[in-house]
Scaffold this motif. Structure first.
Motif, PDB file in Angstrom:
ATOM      1  N   THR A   1       0.814  -1.223   0.000  1.00 35.18           N
ATOM      2  CA  THR A   1       0.000   0.000   0.000  1.00 35.18           C
ATOM      3  C   THR A   1       0.841   1.264   0.000  1.00 35.18           C
ATOM      4  N   LYS A   2       2.132   1.153   0.297  1.00 33.61           N
ATOM      5  CA  LYS A   2       3.004   2.332   0.346  1.00 33.61           C
ATOM      6  C   LYS A   2       3.743   2.559  -0.971  1.00 33.61           C
ATOM      7  N   LEU A   3       3.565   1.652  -1.922  1.00 34.16           N
ATOM      8  CA  LEU A   3       4.203   1.796  -3.229  1.00 34.16           C
ATOM      9  C   LEU A   3       3.219   2.432  -4.209  1.00 34.16           C
ATOM     10  N   VAL A   4       3.660   3.453  -4.918  1.00 35.61           N
ATOM     11  CA  VAL A   4       2.787   4.134  -5.872  1.00 35.61           C
ATOM     12  C   VAL A   4       3.510   4.295  -7.205  1.00 35.61           C
ATOM     13  N   GLU A   5       2.713   4.507  -8.269  1.00 39.80           N
ATOM     14  CA  GLU A   5       3.264   4.645  -9.599  1.00 39.80           C
ATOM     15  C   GLU A   5       3.084   6.058 -10.150  1.00 39.80           C
TER      16      GLU A   5
ATOM     17  N   GLY B   1       2.313  11.479   2.080  1.00 38.71           N
ATOM     18  CA  GLY B   1       2.620  10.867   3.369  1.00 38.71           C
ATOM     19  C   GLY B   1       3.762   9.878   3.259  1.00 38.71           C
ATOM     20  N   ARG B   2       3.480   8.647   3.597  1.00 43.74           N
ATOM     21  CA  ARG B   2       4.522   7.636   3.676  1.00 43.74           C
ATOM     22  C   ARG B   2       4.637   6.822   2.388  1.00 43.74           C
ATOM     23  N   SER B   3       3.958   7.225   1.341  1.00 45.42           N
ATOM     24  CA  SER B   3       4.053   6.518   0.064  1.00 45.42           C
ATOM     25  C   SER B   3       5.405   6.791  -0.594  1.00 45.42           C
ATOM     26  N   ILE B   4       5.819   5.865  -1.456  1.00 43.73           N
ATOM     27  CA  ILE B   4       7.077   6.035  -2.166  1.00 43.73           C
ATOM     28  C   ILE B   4       6.879   5.605  -3.614  1.00 43.73           C
ATOM     29  N   HIS B   5       7.395   6.397  -4.524  1.00 38.00           N
ATOM     30  CA  HIS B   5       7.270   6.102  -5.946  1.00 38.00           C
ATOM     31  C   HIS B   5       8.193   4.942  -6.296  1.00 38.00           C
ATOM     32  N   ILE B   6       7.702   4.029  -7.149  1.00 41.02           N
ATOM     33  CA  ILE B   6       8.510   2.847  -7.459  1.00 41.02           C
ATOM     34  C   ILE B   6       9.792   3.185  -8.223  1.00 41.02           C
TER      35      ILE B   6
ATOM     36  N   GLU C   1      -5.960  -5.390  -6.391  1.00 44.18           N
ATOM     37  CA  GLU C   1      -5.090  -6.493  -6.791  1.00 44.18           C
ATOM     38  C   GLU C   1      -4.482  -6.245  -8.166  1.00 44.18           C
ATOM     39  N   LYS C   2      -5.282  -5.727  -9.096  1.00 45.76           N
ATOM     40  CA  LYS C   2      -4.773  -5.438 -10.437  1.00 45.76           C
ATOM     41  C   LYS C   2      -3.706  -4.348 -10.380  1.00 45.76           C
ATOM     42  N   LYS C   3      -3.955  -3.325  -9.565  1.00 43.36           N
ATOM     43  CA  LYS C   3      -2.986  -2.237  -9.421  1.00 43.36           C
ATOM     44  C   LYS C   3      -1.691  -2.746  -8.796  1.00 43.36           C
ATOM     45  N   TRP C   4      -1.815  -3.571  -7.757  1.00 46.64           N
ATOM     46  CA  TRP C   4      -0.634  -4.096  -7.086  1.00 46.64           C
ATOM     47  C   TRP C   4       0.155  -5.027  -8.002  1.00 46.64           C
TER      48      TRP C   4
END
Length: 403
Positions: free
Chosen positions: A228-232, A238-243, A265-268
């Motif tokens: 949940t902390k990984l974003v594209e 906040g605590r998210s981080i770009h891959i 699930e598809k996003k992950w």
């Protein structure tokens, strides 16, 4: 759908040991006593002497001696991995027969991936083309991309975490590439903390993700982070981080990565695929069967699931709990729920009493303190009748009841 017949990677490895399905090989190894003799585990000795193996091409001279030597080499490697993760443990870990097979299959895979990838790819496709038409057409041939991930379909309680730790050491030994980043991706913070504590016990360098990724990470250090902390995209806050922070060749361990709503699930899955474009992934789940109903997902995991010890095998080997399915009329569900809860409460209390009275025997057989688990499908949300609230109400009513 009979999912097992489509698990072509798993079946390829079973065929190396002369079997067509898991049950027979598991049954044979289950009969072997745990332990070592003359520098080899009893499992390896049995596989060499009783089962026969075919781990090489037929044109190698003295193939029997070759296969014996290579099994001995794999076995000594496995023993070394165990010594490594047991260094800091008071209670030493020993591999069960099914865990040994999972690790042995991985040892063969990584050896072939590192030392003769193209021959390996050809052998896999030769095997696929020998299968029935429906399986061939559904799964298709292997490509180089299909060798970037292996998955373990193993029941809860069968030791997926232990397998993960050994997989880490196996990768470090074979080094099919030098990873720029090593990530363990989990569904939530609770599991991240649990993995952190377990990796520390095994002596694996690791750290939990924090908002500011500190520099100077250690060699082969595992960063434990929630999916949940990984974003594209750049909208993460906040605590998210770009891959993009994990560019290069990544080694990824994924624990129950498909847990969540279908859209999530598809996003992950897309994020995981991005992370392993130039790298490699190990995936672990007890519930792969719940996502293999779609052909594209089945095709992907049919080529990735290297070992199948799903709940069916876990249960048939005597590790699962006996259960009954009771159909109750809607009008009587509430009354039955209280009766069932009371019966479970008394049963759990009885187990605790036996455990406290027989702690020595429990320790001898590596039996943990009894745990009472409630399984539900709802937690919270608008217009949701939470299963957790129902359980808490039952506990409260039991505590307040005048027995």
């Amino acid at each position: 759908m009979n999912i097992e017949k489509y698990l072509v990677l798993n079946k390829y490895f079973l065929r190396l040991f002369g079997e067509k399905d898991n049950r027979e090989l598991l049954r044979y190894l289950k009969s072997v006593e745990e332990g070592e003799r003359d520098g080899l585990t009893n499992f390896a000795t049995y596989l060499i002497n009783k089962r026969g193996v075919k781990l090489s091409e037929d044109d190698i001279k003295d193939i029997e001696r070759y296969n014996k030597n290579i099994i001995e080499r794999y076995d000594r490697n496995i023993q070394e991995y165990l010594r490594e993760i047991n260094k800091g443990r008071q209670e030493k870990i020993r591999l069960k027969y099914f865990q040994y097979l999972a690790v042995l299959f991985t040892e063969i895979f990584l050896d072939r991936l590192k030392n003769r990838k193209w021959e390996f790819l050809g052998e896999l496709n030769k095997f696929v083309n020998s299968l029935e038409k429906k399986v061939r057409e559904t799964v298709g041939e292997f490509s180089e991309e299909d060798l970037k991930k292996i998955a373990f379909w193993m029941a809860t309680g069968s030791g997926k975490t232990l397998i993960m730790h050994i997989n880490y050491l196996q990768f470090c030994k074979y080094k099919p590439f030098e990873p720029d980043n090593i990530l363990l991706i989990t569904p939530n913070e609770g599991l991240s903390k649990q993995h952190y504590e377990e990796m520390k016990k095994s002596g694996i360098p690791c750290r939990l993700y924090s908002e500011n990724l500190r520099s100077g990470k250690g060699d082969y250090e595992v960063l434990i982070i929630e999916i949940t902390k990984l974003v594209e995209n750049t909208r993460g806050r906040g605590r998210s981080i770009h891959i993009s922070a994990f560019e290069g060749k990544n080694l990824i361990f994924v624990d129950e990565g498909h847990k969540g709503k279908k859209s999530e699930e598809k996003k992950w899955a897309k994020l995981r695929d991005k992370l392993i474009e130039k790298g490699f992934a190990f995936e672990y789940s007890a519930t792969f069967g719940q996502i293999l109903d779609k052909e594209d997902i089945l095709k992907e995991y049919a080529k990735a699931i290297i070992f199948d010890y799903s709940y069916k095998h876990f249960y048939l080997d005597g590790y699962g709990k006996d259960f009954w399915v009771l159909n109750i009329k809607n009008s009587k569900i509430d009354d039955f729920t209280e009766i069932a809860f009371c019966a479970n409460l008394l049963d759990f209390y009885q187990q605790l009493l036996v455990y406290e009275e027989k702690r020595g025997i429990a320790r001898e057989h590596n039996i943990e303190k009894p745990l009472w688990i409630f399984v539900g499908s709802t937690v919270s949300g608008k217009n949701i009748d939470s299963d957790i609230v129902k359980v808490l109400d039952l506990i409260r009513n039991s505590l307040n009841r005048d027995w």
